[in-house]
Enzyme design. Sequence first.
Site, mmCIF file in Angstrom:
data_model
loop_
_atom_site.group_PDB
_atom_site.id
_atom_site.type_symbol
_atom_site.label_atom_id
_atom_site.label_comp_id
_atom_site.label_asym_id
_atom_site.label_seq_id
_atom_site.Cartn_x
_atom_site.Cartn_y
_atom_site.Cartn_z
ATOM 1 N N LYS A 39 15.146 -6.253 -9.799
ATOM 2 C CA LYS A 39 15.577 -5.560 -11.017
ATOM 3 C C LYS A 39 14.708 -6.009 -12.183
ATOM 4 O O LYS A 39 14.503 -7.202 -12.401
ATOM 5 C CB LYS A 39 17.037 -5.877 -11.340
ATOM 6 C CG LYS A 39 17.537 -5.174 -12.605
ATOM 7 C CD LYS A 39 19.029 -5.318 -12.772
ATOM 8 C CE LYS A 39 19.457 -6.496 -13.594
ATOM 9 N NZ LYS A 39 19.218 -6.351 -15.047
ATOM 10 N N LYS A 68 18.834 1.392 -19.067
ATOM 11 C CA LYS A 68 20.039 1.908 -19.751
ATOM 12 C C LYS A 68 19.667 3.010 -20.751
ATOM 13 O O LYS A 68 19.906 2.905 -21.957
ATOM 14 C CB LYS A 68 20.796 0.773 -20.446
ATOM 15 C CG LYS A 68 21.348 -0.258 -19.466
ATOM 16 C CD LYS A 68 22.281 -1.241 -20.126
ATOM 17 C CE LYS A 68 22.838 -2.253 -19.155
ATOM 18 N NZ LYS A 68 21.838 -3.242 -18.665
ATOM 19 N N ASP A 71 19.741 9.282 -24.719
ATOM 20 C CA ASP A 71 19.065 10.009 -25.799
ATOM 21 C C ASP A 71 19.435 11.479 -25.624
ATOM 22 O O ASP A 71 20.303 11.799 -24.800
ATOM 23 C CB ASP A 71 17.534 9.791 -25.697
ATOM 24 C CG ASP A 71 16.840 9.917 -27.052
ATOM 25 O OD1 ASP A 71 17.079 10.929 -27.755
ATOM 26 O OD2 ASP A 71 16.056 9.010 -27.409
ATOM 27 N N THR A 75 14.842 14.392 -23.772
ATOM 28 C CA THR A 75 14.128 13.109 -23.797
ATOM 29 C C THR A 75 14.487 12.272 -22.572
ATOM 30 O O THR A 75 13.615 11.634 -21.959
ATOM 31 C CB THR A 75 14.471 12.358 -25.103
ATOM 32 O OG1 THR A 75 14.073 13.191 -26.196
ATOM 33 C CG2 THR A 75 13.750 11.033 -25.200
ATOM 34 N N THR A 121 29.973 -4.582 -20.163
ATOM 35 C CA THR A 121 31.004 -5.586 -19.896
ATOM 36 C C THR A 121 31.196 -6.552 -21.063
ATOM 37 O O THR A 121 32.149 -7.317 -21.074
ATOM 38 C CB THR A 121 30.686 -6.387 -18.614
ATOM 39 O OG1 THR A 121 29.317 -6.787 -18.664
ATOM 40 C CG2 THR A 121 30.921 -5.556 -17.382
ATOM 41 N N GLY A 211 20.601 -13.030 -10.684
ATOM 42 C CA GLY A 211 19.465 -13.524 -11.456
ATOM 43 C C GLY A 211 19.312 -15.018 -11.326
ATOM 44 O O GLY A 211 18.702 -15.546 -10.396
HETATM 45 O O1 C5P Z 1 21.452 -14.456 -14.114
HETATM 46 P P1 C5P Z 1 22.549 -13.530 -13.723
HETATM 47 O O2 C5P Z 1 22.850 -13.523 -12.233
HETATM 48 O O3 C5P Z 1 23.784 -13.673 -14.565
HETATM 49 O O4 C5P Z 1 21.911 -12.085 -14.031
HETATM 50 C C1 C5P Z 1 22.626 -10.900 -13.889
HETATM 51 C C2 C5P Z 1 21.783 -9.733 -14.268
HETATM 52 O O5 C5P Z 1 22.611 -8.574 -14.311
HETATM 53 C C3 C5P Z 1 21.125 -9.840 -15.632
HETATM 54 O O6 C5P Z 1 19.890 -9.127 -15.561
HETATM 55 C C4 C5P Z 1 22.087 -9.124 -16.546
HETATM 56 O O7 C5P Z 1 21.465 -8.536 -17.653
HETATM 57 C C5 C5P Z 1 22.624 -8.040 -15.632
HETATM 58 N N1 C5P Z 1 23.920 -7.535 -15.999
HETATM 59 C C6 C5P Z 1 25.045 -8.334 -16.110
HETATM 60 N N2 C5P Z 1 26.255 -7.810 -16.435
HETATM 61 C C7 C5P Z 1 26.361 -6.505 -16.657
HETATM 62 C C8 C5P Z 1 25.255 -5.672 -16.537
HETATM 63 C C9 C5P Z 1 24.036 -6.225 -16.211
HETATM 64 O O8 C5P Z 1 24.979 -9.529 -15.903
HETATM 65 N N3 C5P Z 1 27.537 -6.004 -16.927
#
Ligand code: C5P
Length: 237
Positions: A39, A68, A71, A75, A121, A211
Site C-alpha cells: 500500500k 482517498k 472531487d 475529475t 476512523t 504497516g
Molecule cells: O502502521 P499501521 O499498521 O498502523 O498502518 C496502518 C495503515 O493503514 C496506515 O497506512 C494507515 O494510514 C492506514 N489506515 C488506518 N486506519 C484507517 C485507514 C487507513 O490505519 N482507518
Amino acid sequence: MQPAKIAPRDRLIVALDLPSVAAAEAMIETLGDSVSFYKIGYQLGYAGGLPLAKQLASRGKKIFLDLKMHDIGNTVARGVESVAALGATFLTVHAYPQTMKAAVEARAGTSLKILAVTVLTSYDDSDLHAAGYRLNVSDLVEARARQAQALGIDGIVSSPEEAAALRRIVGDQIHLVTPGIRPAGSATGDQKRIMTPARAIAAGADYLVVGRPVVEAADPKAAAEAIHAEISQALGA
Ligand code: C5P
C-alpha cells in the site's frame, strides 16, 4: 471476485509508510518474496511513490494506492484512468455517491478495483455533527456501505471491529480490507481499535493492511512470514 478465491499470501498488504523511494525500495528488497502486495499512501505517494508503484506493478507486485480521491465526477474519472494505467490493483475513494459512481465507471475494462472509505476512523459522532451531518457514525457507515454495494464498488475499507457487521450488510461479494491489525505482542502505536490477524480474518476481513508491525520490526521478513502463518491458520489453509 469471490473473497474465498484470494490467494492466502495476497491477503497481507504491507503499508509502505516511508518518507522516500529509497527507503521503500530498501524495505521491498528486505521483504523479498514474503510480500506480494504493497500500500502506498499520501506520504510516499507525494514523494515519488507513483512512478515506484508503476515499476513495482511491472515487476509483478500488487499495489494499493491509498489516495482517498474525492472531487467532481469528471475529475475523479480522469484520475482513476491514470491510476489504472499505472497498473495498480486497489484505489481508495471517499464513499460519496457521485465519486463512487464516477470511479466505478472509469475503472471498467481495467484490472483496477475501487475501495470505498465509508467514514474515516478518526471521526466520532461529534466530528460528523461539526461537519454538518445529522447521522451518527454507525448509521452513516451502514448507509454508505449500502450505497457502495448498489453502485458496484469492489471493496470497503473498515476497522476489523466493523468487519463482521459490514459483512452482514454487503454479503460476500465485496472485499473487506482492514487496517488496525496487530499481531499478539506487538506495539499498538496510535491504533485504538485493533485485532490480531487471525481474529480479523475470522471476523470476515479479506485483506489485512499492516504497516509498523512489519516495516518497524527488527526482522521485517520474519514478521511478514509470521503474519502469513497466522492468516493461513485462520483460513484453515
Ligand atoms: O502502521 P499501521 O499498521 O498502523 O498502518 C496502518 C495503515 O493503514 C496506515 O497506512 C494507515 O494510514 C492506514 N489506515 C488506518 N486506519 C484507517 C485507514 C487507513 O490505519 N482507518
